[in-house]
Every structure is written in structure tokens, then in C-alpha cells.
Design an enzyme around this catalytic site. Structure first.
Site, PDB file in Angstrom:
ATOM      1  N   SER A  72       0.863  -1.191   0.000  1.00 37.06           N
ATOM      2  CA  SER A  72       0.000   0.000   0.000  1.00 37.06           C
ATOM      3  C   SER A  72       0.892   1.230   0.000  1.00 37.06           C
ATOM      4  O   SER A  72       2.035   1.187   0.481  1.00 37.06           O
ATOM      5  CB  SER A  72      -0.876   0.031   1.252  1.00 37.06           C
ATOM      6  OG  SER A  72      -1.506   1.291   1.389  1.00 37.06           O
ATOM      7  N   TYR A 131      -1.426  -0.085  10.691  1.00 32.84           N
ATOM      8  CA  TYR A 131      -1.711  -0.456   9.282  1.00 32.84           C
ATOM      9  C   TYR A 131      -0.505  -0.067   8.418  1.00 32.84           C
ATOM     10  O   TYR A 131      -0.027  -0.869   7.615  1.00 32.84           O
ATOM     11  CB  TYR A 131      -2.987   0.222   8.766  1.00 32.84           C
ATOM     12  CG  TYR A 131      -3.252  -0.152   7.313  1.00 32.84           C
ATOM     13  CD1 TYR A 131      -3.563  -1.458   6.957  1.00 32.84           C
ATOM     14  CD2 TYR A 131      -3.142   0.794   6.290  1.00 32.84           C
ATOM     15  CE1 TYR A 131      -3.767  -1.823   5.621  1.00 32.84           C
ATOM     16  CE2 TYR A 131      -3.350   0.442   4.961  1.00 32.84           C
ATOM     17  CZ  TYR A 131      -3.655  -0.864   4.633  1.00 32.84           C
ATOM     18  OH  TYR A 131      -3.850  -1.226   3.316  1.00 32.84           O
TER      19      TYR A 131
HETATM   20  P1  NDP Z   1     -11.565  -5.707   0.425  1.00 32.88           P
HETATM   21  O1  NDP Z   1     -11.998  -5.540   1.839  1.00 32.88           O
HETATM   22  O2  NDP Z   1     -12.550  -5.434  -0.648  1.00 32.88           O
HETATM   23  O3  NDP Z   1     -10.976  -7.189   0.207  1.00 32.88           O
HETATM   24  C1  NDP Z   1     -10.160  -7.783   1.162  1.00 32.88           C
HETATM   25  C2  NDP Z   1     -10.058  -9.272   0.882  1.00 32.88           C
HETATM   26  O4  NDP Z   1      -9.161  -9.859   1.847  1.00 32.88           O
HETATM   27  C3  NDP Z   1     -11.399  -9.978   1.015  1.00 32.88           C
HETATM   28  O5  NDP Z   1     -11.522 -10.933  -0.008  1.00 32.88           O
HETATM   29  C4  NDP Z   1     -11.291 -10.674   2.356  1.00 32.88           C
HETATM   30  O6  NDP Z   1     -12.029 -11.890   2.329  1.00 32.88           O
HETATM   31  C5  NDP Z   1      -9.798 -10.969   2.435  1.00 32.88           C
HETATM   32  N1  NDP Z   1      -9.329 -11.146   3.812  1.00 32.88           N
HETATM   33  C6  NDP Z   1      -9.260 -10.209   4.785  1.00 32.88           C
HETATM   34  N2  NDP Z   1      -8.835 -10.756   5.920  1.00 32.88           N
HETATM   35  C7  NDP Z   1      -8.629 -12.072   5.672  1.00 32.88           C
HETATM   36  C8  NDP Z   1      -8.192 -13.171   6.447  1.00 32.88           C
HETATM   37  N3  NDP Z   1      -7.871 -13.032   7.753  1.00 32.88           N
HETATM   38  N4  NDP Z   1      -8.101 -14.388   5.886  1.00 32.88           N
HETATM   39  C9  NDP Z   1      -8.425 -14.542   4.583  1.00 32.88           C
HETATM   40  N5  NDP Z   1      -8.837 -13.548   3.786  1.00 32.88           N
HETATM   41  C10 NDP Z   1      -8.937 -12.329   4.331  1.00 32.88           C
HETATM   42  O7  NDP Z   1     -10.300  -4.760   0.273  1.00 32.88           O
HETATM   43  P2  NDP Z   1      -9.271  -4.491  -0.940  1.00 32.88           P
HETATM   44  O8  NDP Z   1      -9.583  -5.317  -2.109  1.00 32.88           O
HETATM   45  O9  NDP Z   1      -9.196  -3.035  -1.096  1.00 32.88           O
HETATM   46  O10 NDP Z   1      -7.931  -4.972  -0.243  1.00 32.88           O
HETATM   47  C11 NDP Z   1      -7.067  -5.958  -0.790  1.00 32.88           C
HETATM   48  C12 NDP Z   1      -5.656  -5.647  -0.333  1.00 32.88           C
HETATM   49  O11 NDP Z   1      -5.268  -4.392  -0.858  1.00 32.88           O
HETATM   50  C13 NDP Z   1      -5.479  -5.555   1.161  1.00 32.88           C
HETATM   51  O12 NDP Z   1      -4.239  -6.149   1.502  1.00 32.88           O
HETATM   52  C14 NDP Z   1      -5.410  -4.040   1.423  1.00 32.88           C
HETATM   53  O13 NDP Z   1      -4.686  -3.728   2.576  1.00 32.88           O
HETATM   54  C15 NDP Z   1      -4.730  -3.585   0.176  1.00 32.88           C
HETATM   55  N6  NDP Z   1      -4.902  -2.182  -0.222  1.00 32.88           N
HETATM   56  C16 NDP Z   1      -6.139  -1.626  -0.368  1.00 32.88           C
HETATM   57  C17 NDP Z   1      -6.264  -0.303  -0.797  1.00 32.88           C
HETATM   58  C18 NDP Z   1      -7.568   0.382  -0.941  1.00 32.88           C
HETATM   59  O14 NDP Z   1      -7.608   1.625  -0.902  1.00 32.88           O
HETATM   60  N7  NDP Z   1      -8.665  -0.325  -1.125  1.00 32.88           N
HETATM   61  C19 NDP Z   1      -5.070   0.487  -1.130  1.00 32.88           C
HETATM   62  C20 NDP Z   1      -3.829  -0.204  -0.911  1.00 32.88           C
HETATM   63  C21 NDP Z   1      -3.754  -1.474  -0.509  1.00 32.88           C
HETATM   64  P3  NDP Z   1     -12.938 -12.464   3.524  1.00 32.88           P
HETATM   65  O15 NDP Z   1     -13.467 -11.299   4.286  1.00 32.88           O
HETATM   66  O16 NDP Z   1     -13.968 -13.280   2.810  1.00 32.88           O
HETATM   67  O17 NDP Z   1     -11.984 -13.310   4.301  1.00 32.88           O
HETATM   68  C1  8X3 Z   2      -5.088   1.644   1.662  1.00 34.95           C
HETATM   69  C2  8X3 Z   2      -4.768   3.015   1.228  1.00 34.95           C
HETATM   70  O1  8X3 Z   2      -4.216   5.368   2.067  1.00 34.95           O
HETATM   71  O2  8X3 Z   2      -6.114   4.230   3.071  1.00 34.95           O
HETATM   72  O3  8X3 Z   2      -3.945   0.896   1.879  1.00 34.95           O
HETATM   73  O4  8X3 Z   2      -3.900   3.561   3.615  1.00 34.95           O
HETATM   74  S1  8X3 Z   2      -4.753   4.094   2.578  1.00 34.95           S
END
Ligand code: NDP
Ligand code: 8X3
Length: 252
Positions: free
Chosen positions: A140, A153
Site C-alpha cells: 500500500s 496499518y
Molecule cells: P476488500 O476488503 O474489498 O478485500 C479484502 C479481501 O481480503 C477480502 O476478499 C477478504 O475476504 C480478504 N481477507 C481479509 N482478511 C482475511 C483473512 N484473515 N483471511 C483470509 N482472507 C482475508 O479490500 P481491498 O480489495 O481493497 O484490499 C485488498 C488488499 O489491498 C489488502 O491487503 C489491502 O490492505 C490492500 N490495499 C487496499 C487499498 C484500498 O484503498 N482499497 C489500497 C492499498 C492497498 P474475507 O473477508 O472473505 O476473508
Molecule cells: C489503503 C490506502 O491510504 O487508506 O492501503 O492507507 S490508505
């Protein structure tokens, strides 16, 4: 022969969008997540829409024994994994250091750092045996610049950055590529999870500018995965055009 991609956290957001895009290109998929109903729905839809095989595996990446029991004993035809996408992750809360909840901190450390390590340690031996493979870690922008109330985080994503660099060095001798992708603000379920179901707080994060979509990030993951065998994008930061870094967002 169809390639195999394993995507953690494919029940929503980037992981689900990546599963859809890889499926459309004919990859076989191993998809994971904790919400079995969603996982099965994604699996059934993609198998119906595309001529591919999907193996849905429902587990929590925080659960070390389950991760290893499930992934080290994959059926033979699923062991030749070409691409591992360590995507499962979350932010829990956005609180100042003194107010933050210890359980939230542990959940983020256990999911974003330890979960990624467990899955990688279980899967990379299959790649090492074949002397090829590609690990794509979703970090991220929070791991590049620590922001107010981002504390653990940001630390967890900084760890993903460091672990990616370390994996790239140590796995070089096995011909394994390691790519770290660091997105900025993307509208997924991320903020709803971070603010524990508070839809108003989550929606506010994406007001006044055009955030990235899950499909935008998935397309970048797919691009990195499809480069020739001798080409590796090591580190990639992507933000919405309205976002310069963790601190500067131009909102209308
Ligand atoms: P979502 O919440 O839409 O998706 C997160 C996914 O991770 C879900 O499929 C969830 O599945 C899974 N997950 C979470 N915790 C667990 C766990 N303990 N075990 C197994 N699966 C898990 O978020 P994003 O798609 O945005 O996030 C995906 C990644 O991208 C994350 O690592 C996030 O930190 C990162 N990210 C997101 C950004 C944003 O702005 N959206 C920016 C930068 C990075 P389920 O709940 O079914 O287990
Ligand atoms: C998710 C993006 O800027 O909310 O990783 O941390 S931010």
C-alpha cells in the site's frame, strides 16, 4: 497449458477483480477467503463463464496450521502454481496511537504480515521445485509514507514492502520473481471494513475525487503477471490521479 494463479482474498475488491480478469484470460484459479458463500459464488460464476477450473479454499490466513495443512497438501494437479497473489489484508480502525485498539493491531499484524508469510512459505516450495514462479504482494502507499492515525496499518504494509525486497533477494536463485504493488485510495470494501461497517465514514473517504477501482488495480496485477519470463516489475506505486501521495489529495 493453462497457467495456475492463486489469489488470497478473492471474495471482494482487488482479489475478486483479479480473479475475474485472470479467468477471462484462461488461467486456472485457486481462490481463498473466509466468506464461503461469496467464495463459492465467485468460483461457480467464473467456471460457468470461462473454460477454466477453479479451486475455492475457505480459510483464515491468520490460522497458521490451517494455512499449512490446506496449502501444502494441494491435489497434485494444483501444485504447479505459476503466480501467487498475496492480496488478503485489511485495515482495522483509524485511531491515534494512544486510542488504538490492541485487538485491531493484532488483527492487522496477523493478517497483513503473518498471513502473507504463512501463505508464501507454504506455496514457494512448489515454485522452487519448478525453478520458476511469480509472487505478487499487495502492499500500500501506506507502507511508503506513514500518515496520521495509520500507525500499525502503515507498519504492516511497510513490512510487506520489506518482506517483498527480502523474498526477491532470497528467491532469486530459484528463478522466482517478486513484485510488490502499492496502491493508493481505491474504492472497495476496504474502508467499510476499516470503519467496522460505518457506511457514512467509509463513503467519506472517496468523496470529491475519482478513486481507483478494483478493476484498475487488477489490470495492473495482470499486466505485471503477463510480462515475459525475464522481465520483473519489482516495485510499483499507483494512485488515483487526484492523489500525489499519502498526504496530498486534490478534492473538488
Ligand atoms: P476488500 O476488503 O474489498 O478485500 C479484502 C479481501 O481480503 C477480502 O476478499 C477478504 O475476504 C480478504 N481477507 C481479509 N482478511 C482475511 C483473512 N484473515 N483471511 C483470509 N482472507 C482475508 O479490500 P481491498 O480489495 O481493497 O484490499 C485488498 C488488499 O489491498 C489488502 O491487503 C489491502 O490492505 C490492500 N490495499 C487496499 C487499498 C484500498 O484503498 N482499497 C489500497 C492499498 C492497498 P474475507 O473477508 O472473505 O476473508
Ligand atoms: C489503503 C490506502 O491510504 O487508506 O492501503 O492507507 S490508505
Amino acid at each position: 497449458m493453462n497457467k495456475i494463479v492463486l489469489i488470497t482474498g478473492a471474495t471482494s475488491g482487488f482479489g475478486k477483480a483479479a480473479a475475474e480478469q485472470f479467468a477471462a484470460l484462461g488461467y486456472h484459479l485457486i481462490i481463498t477467503g473466509r466468506r464461503k458463500d461469496r467464495l463459492d459464488a465467485v468460483s461457480n460464476t467464473l467456471q460457468q463463464q470461462h473454460r477454466i477450473k477453479v479451486l475455492p479454499l475457505c480459510f483464515d490466513v491468520q490460522d497458521r496450521d490451517t494455512v499449512f495443512n490446506t496449502l501444502t497438501q494441494l491435489p497434485d494437479e494444483w501444485q504447479a502454481i505459476d503466480i501467487l497473489i498475496n492480496n488478503a489484508g485489511l485495515a482495522a480502525g483509524r485511531d491515534s496511537f494512544e486510542d488504538a485498539n490492541l485487538d485491531d493491531w493484532e488483527t492487522m499484524i496477523d493478517t497483513n504480515i503473518k498471513g502473507l508469510l504463512y501463505v508464501s512459505k507454504a506455496i514457494t516450495p512448489f515454485m522452487m521445485a519448478r525453478k520458476k514462479g511469480h509472487v505478487i504482494n499487495i502492499g500500500s502507499i501506506a507502507g511508503k509514507e506513514t500518515y496520521e492515525k495509520g500507525n500499525v496499518y502503515c507498519a504492516s504494509k511497510e513490512a510487506v514492502d520489506a518482506i517483498s525486497r527480502a523474498m526477491r533477494i532470497d528467491l532469486l536463485k530459484y528463478g522466482i520473481k517478486v513484485t510488490a504493488i502499492h496502491p493508493g485510495a481505491a474504492e472497495t470494501e476496504f474502508s467499510l471494513v476499516r470503519f467496522k461497517g460505518n457506511e457514512t465514514a467509509a463513503a467519506k473517504i472517496y468523496e470529491g475525487y475519482q478513486p481507483l477501482t478494483a478493476d484498475d488495480v487488477a489490470a495492473i496485477i495482470v499486466y505485471c503477471a503477463q510480462l515475459p519470463a525475464h522481465v520483473c516489475i519489482n516495485d510499483l506505486v499507483v494512485t488515483p490521479t487526484a492523489q500525489a501521495n499519502s498526504f496530498y489529495m486534490y478534492k473538488e
